[in-house]
Design a protein around this motif. Structure first.
Motif, PDB file in Angstrom:
ATOM      1  N   CYS A 549      11.364   3.957  -6.614  1.00 22.22           N
ATOM      2  CA  CYS A 549       9.978   3.349  -6.990  1.00 22.22           C
ATOM      3  C   CYS A 549       9.493   3.785  -8.086  1.00 22.22           C
ATOM      4  O   CYS A 549       9.337   4.806  -8.361  1.00 22.22           O
ATOM      5  N   CYS A 552       5.841   5.704  -7.349  1.00 17.54           N
ATOM      6  CA  CYS A 552       5.872   6.651  -6.601  1.00 17.54           C
ATOM      7  C   CYS A 552       6.828   7.883  -6.607  1.00 17.54           C
ATOM      8  O   CYS A 552       6.977   8.949  -6.445  1.00 17.54           O
ATOM      9  N   CYS A 564       7.967   0.106  -3.939  1.00 17.33           N
ATOM     10  CA  CYS A 564       8.463   0.273  -2.466  1.00 17.33           C
ATOM     11  C   CYS A 564       7.175  -0.350  -1.724  1.00 17.33           C
ATOM     12  O   CYS A 564       6.206  -0.692  -2.015  1.00 17.33           O
ATOM     13  N   ARG A 566       5.459   0.530   0.601  1.00 22.11           N
ATOM     14  CA  ARG A 566       4.100   1.271   0.506  1.00 22.11           C
ATOM     15  C   ARG A 566       3.203   1.092  -0.629  1.00 22.11           C
ATOM     16  O   ARG A 566       2.304   0.543  -0.316  1.00 22.11           O
ATOM     17  N   CYS A 567       3.903   1.236  -1.817  1.00 21.40           N
ATOM     18  CA  CYS A 567       3.329   1.020  -3.027  1.00 21.40           C
ATOM     19  C   CYS A 567       2.833  -0.396  -3.166  1.00 21.40           C
ATOM     20  O   CYS A 567       1.800  -0.784  -3.879  1.00 21.40           O
TER      21      CYS A 567
HETATM   22 ZN   LIG Z   1       6.394   3.826  -4.218  1.00 22.10          ZN
END
Ligand SMILES: [Zn+2]
Length: 572
Positions: A549, A552, A564, A566-567
Motif C-alpha cells: 500500500c 501505509c 489498502c 483500511r487506508c
Molecule cells: Zn494502507
C-alpha cells in the motif's frame, strides 16, 4: 605544666623543686632556658651535641611550637544532662535506633564512634569564633555559672551577635544590679569548637522558628562519609543532650568524587572534573543525571567518557518523551478503561509495575537502581517494542479511530506518570516537557513544581508476553540475515505462517503489529525466506503475497498503485 601562654616559665616552677634557683627562671622563655639549664648541670652533663630533626611549626608564622597541657572545656559523655535519666552517651545511642541509615552499614560506623568516644573537648584557643561566654573570678579562677548573668549575656548576643563578648566591657555584660564587681572578673577567651557551631544548626535553622526551613527533627541529613566523625556526630550529641532525640530521621552518607580509575582528583594529576565546566559543556541536567546514575554509597566516578555515556542515557529519555508527546498532541480526552486494546493494556500493566518499582527505589534513595529499572523499561518494552508496534495505528488509522485514541491515551498516561518520576532529577527537561504537553496532560499545573507523581491507571490484565517476547527475538534474528544481505528492508515485506494459537494475543491486527508484519496466517503461498522456532513449533517467514500500500507500506493492497482497504476508508 609550668609554662604560660607566652611560652615562659610561670610562678609554678618555684613549687616544683626542680631547680636550685627557680626565681631566675620565672618569666624566662623556654627556648632561652636551654643554656642556663646546661650551665646548672655543670660537670654532671656527660655530653652535649646538636642534631637536626623534624619539629612542629605554626603554619602561619612558621615559628616552632610547643605542646602544653592546658585547661579545656568538655561536654561530659557519661553524666546525665539535667532532666534526663540517661547519660548523654545513652541518649545518643538510643536516638540512633530511631534513625534510618542509607546505606545501612553507616549505622555501624556512627554507633561504635558514640560507644567509644571520650568526653567532647569543645574549647579552642583562637582569636576568632563563637566565645565560650563565661566570666571567671580573677583571684580564684572560679567560673561563674549564674543564670542571671548567662541570660543577660544571651540576650545581648540575640541583639548584637556573639561579638558583644569582645566589644563590650565587663560592666556592660553584667546585668543591672549584679552582685559581681566587673573589676574582679575576667572573660574566658576560649572559643567553641567549630563542630559545636555546625552541630547546633538543627537548633538555629529548624527549631528557632527564624526560618521557613522545615520541621525539627529534620527528615534528612546528607553529607560525605567523613562526617560520621564530624557533623553527624556533633549534631546527634547536641540534640541528644538538649532534647534526647536525633536531629535527623534519616541519614544519607555518600562517597567522594574520583576519576574513572577510582583515583582522587588532583590538579597535578590533571584529572579534575570541575562541576562548572561540566555544566557549561553538558548542562546541569546531565550533571544531576550523572549523580543519580552513580552509586553514591561508594566513591563516585566521573570522567569525560562517563559523562558522554550519561548524555546518551539522557538523550534516550528525552527522545522517548518527545516521541510520546508528539503522538499525543491531538488527544483531547482519555479513553475509558474498557476501551484499551490488548497491546495498550500490556504496556499500561508493565508501566504500572515498573514505575511502582522505580518509585519505591527512589523512596529508598536508590536512584541508581530506580534509573536502571526505568532505563531498561524505556529501552526494551516502551521504546523498543510499544513505540515501534503502534506506529501503524498512530500514523495511518483515522485521527479519531478508537484504536488510535486508546494508544494515545496509554501514551499520555505513561508519559505523565514517568514525568513525575524523573522530574526531581531532570527538572529543566520536565519543565520543558510540560510546556509542550497537551492540555489534558497538564490539567491546572502551571509549572514543574506543581507536578506530582501519579500512577499509571490500573487496567484489566493483558496477555502473558513470555512466548511473544521470545518469538519477537527469534523472528528478528531470522530476518536480520535477510536485512544484512539486502534481501529485505522492512519486516512489513513479509508475512508469518504457523500455528498462532500458541500466542496469547487474540486480535489478529494486534498480532501483526506485534511482529510489524503484513500478515499472520496458518499458511502462506509466498516464497519462504526464513524460519524460526518457538516452543517446539516452527514458523515460516514468507514474502508477502499482497501488494504494497503506497500509504501505509503494509503489503495489504490488491495492487501497487492502490491504497489498502483500511487506508482507502481513512482517506475517503
Ligand atoms: Zn494502507
Amino acid at each position: 605544666m609550668p609554662v604560660d601562654e607566652r611560652g615562659c616559665y610561670d610562678e609554678s616552677v618555684r613549687g616544683l623543686n626542680l631547680l636550685p634557683n627557680p626565681d631566675e627562671f620565672v618569666g624566662m622563655h623556654i627556648f632561652k632556658a636551654n643554656e642556663p639549664i646546661l650551665e646548672l648541670l655543670g660537670d654532671n652533663l656527660l655530653k652535649q651535641s646538636k642534631f637536626v630533626h623534624s619539629y612542629p611549626h605554626c603554619w602561619r608564622t612558621k615559628k616552632p611550637l610547643i605542646y602544653r597541657a592546658t585547661n579545656q572545656w568538655f561536654i561530659s559523655i557519661d553524666d546525665k544532662p539535667e532532666g534526663s535519666s540517661d547519660t548523654l552517651r545513652e541518649s545518643a545511642l538510643n536516638a540512633i535506633e530511631d534513625v534510618n541509615f542509607y546505606p545501612k552499614s553507616s549505622k555501624n560506623r556512627l554507633k561504635p564512634m558514640i560507644e567509644g568516644r571520650p568526653d567532647w573537648c569543645i574549647s579552642r584557643q583562637r582569636s576568632w569564633g563563637v566565645p565560650i561566654a563565661f566570666f571567671r573570678i580573677k583571684s580564684t579562677k572560679e567560673v561563674i555559672f549564674d543564670a542571671n548573668v548567662l541570660e543577660h549575656i544571651a540576650a545581648l548576643f540575640d541583639t548584637h551577635g556573639a561579638d558583644a563578648w569582645y566589644s563590650m566591657s565587663n560592666a556592660e555584660l553584667l546585668p543591672a544590679g549584679s552582685k559581681y564587681n566587673p573589676d574582679d572578673l575576667e572573660k574566658i577567651s576560649d572559643i567553641l569548637d567549630v563542630w559545636f557551631d555546625s552541630g547546633s544548626t538543627w537548633n538555629s535553622v529548624l527549631s528557632s522558628g527564624n526560618y521557613d526551613a522545615g520541621e525539627y527533627p529534620a527528615s534528612l541529613y546528607i553529607e560525605g562519609s567523613d562526617q560520621h566523625r564530624g557533623w553527624f556526630q556533633s549534631s546527634l550529641l547536641l540534640s541528644s543532650a538538649v532534647n534526647q532525640v536525633s536531629p535527623y530521621k534519616t541519614l544519607i552518607t555518600h562517597g567522594f568524587t574520583v576519576d574513572d580509575k577510582g583515583e582522587k582528583m588532583s590538579k597535578s594529576k590533571g584529572n579534575v572534573v570541575a562541576p562548572d565546566k561540566v555544566i557549561k559543556q553538558y548542562g546541569s541536567e546531565i550533571l544531576r543525571l550523572w549523580v543519580a546514575l552513580s552509586n553514591y554509597q561508594t566513591d563516585l566516578k566521573i570522567s569525560d567518557g562517563i559523562l558522554k555515556q550519561t548524555a546518551e542515557q539522557y538523550r534516550k529519555i528525552r527522545n522517548t518523551f518527545r516521541f510520546l508527546l508528539a503522538n499525543v498532541d491531538d488527544l483531547e480526552a482519555y479513553v475509558e478503561a474498557n476501551e484499551y486494546g490488548e497491546l495498550d493494556r500490556w504496556i499500561l500493566t508493565k508501566a504500572r509495575e515498573v514505575f511502582a518499582s522505580v518509585k519505591s527505589s527512589f523512596d529508598a534513595y536508590d536512584f541508581l537502581g530506580g534509573f536502571a529499572t526505568l532505563n531498561h523499561f524505556i529501552t526494551n518494552e516502551l521504546s523498543g517494542i510499544y513505540m515501534d508496534i503502534t506506529k501503524d495505528r498512530l500514523y495511518c488509522e483515522d485521527k479519531n479511530d478508537a484504536v488510535r485514541r486508546a494508544t494515545q491515551s496509554a501514551m499520555a498516561h505513561i508519559s505523565k506518570s514517568m514525568l513525575g518520576l524523573v522530574a526531581p532529577v531532570l527538572t529543566y527537561t520536565a519543565d520543558e516537557i510540560l510546556e509542550y504537553a497537551p492540555a489534558l496532560f497538564k490539567g491546572d499545573m502551571e509549572n514543574v513544581f506543581d507536578l506530582v507523581y501519579v500512577e499509571v491507571p490500573e487496567v484489566e490484565k493483558s496477555f502473558d508476553d513470555t512466548l511473544l517476547l521470545e518469538a519477537r527475538v527469534k523472528f528478528s534474528e531470522a530476518v536480520d540475515k535477510l536485512k544484512k544481505e539486502k534481501l529485505m528492508k522492512s519486516t512489513l515485506e513479509v508475512e508469518i505462517a504457523g500455528d498462532m494459537s500458541i500466542f496469547a494475543i487474540s486480535d489478529s491486527k494486534d498480532l501483526e503489529d506485534w511482529f510489524v508484519v503484513s500478515a499472520m496466517k496458518a499458511s502462506s503461498e509466498g516464497e519462504q525466506v526464513a524460519t524460526f522456532e518457538v516452543e517446539g513449533k516452527t514458523f515460516t517467514v514468507h514474502k508477502a503475497t499482497a501488494a504494497k500500500c503506497p500509504r501505509c507500506w503494509r503489503f495489504t493492497s490488491t495492487a501497487e498503485d492502490c491504497a489498502c482497504e483500511r487506508c482507502f476508508k481513512v482517506v475517503a
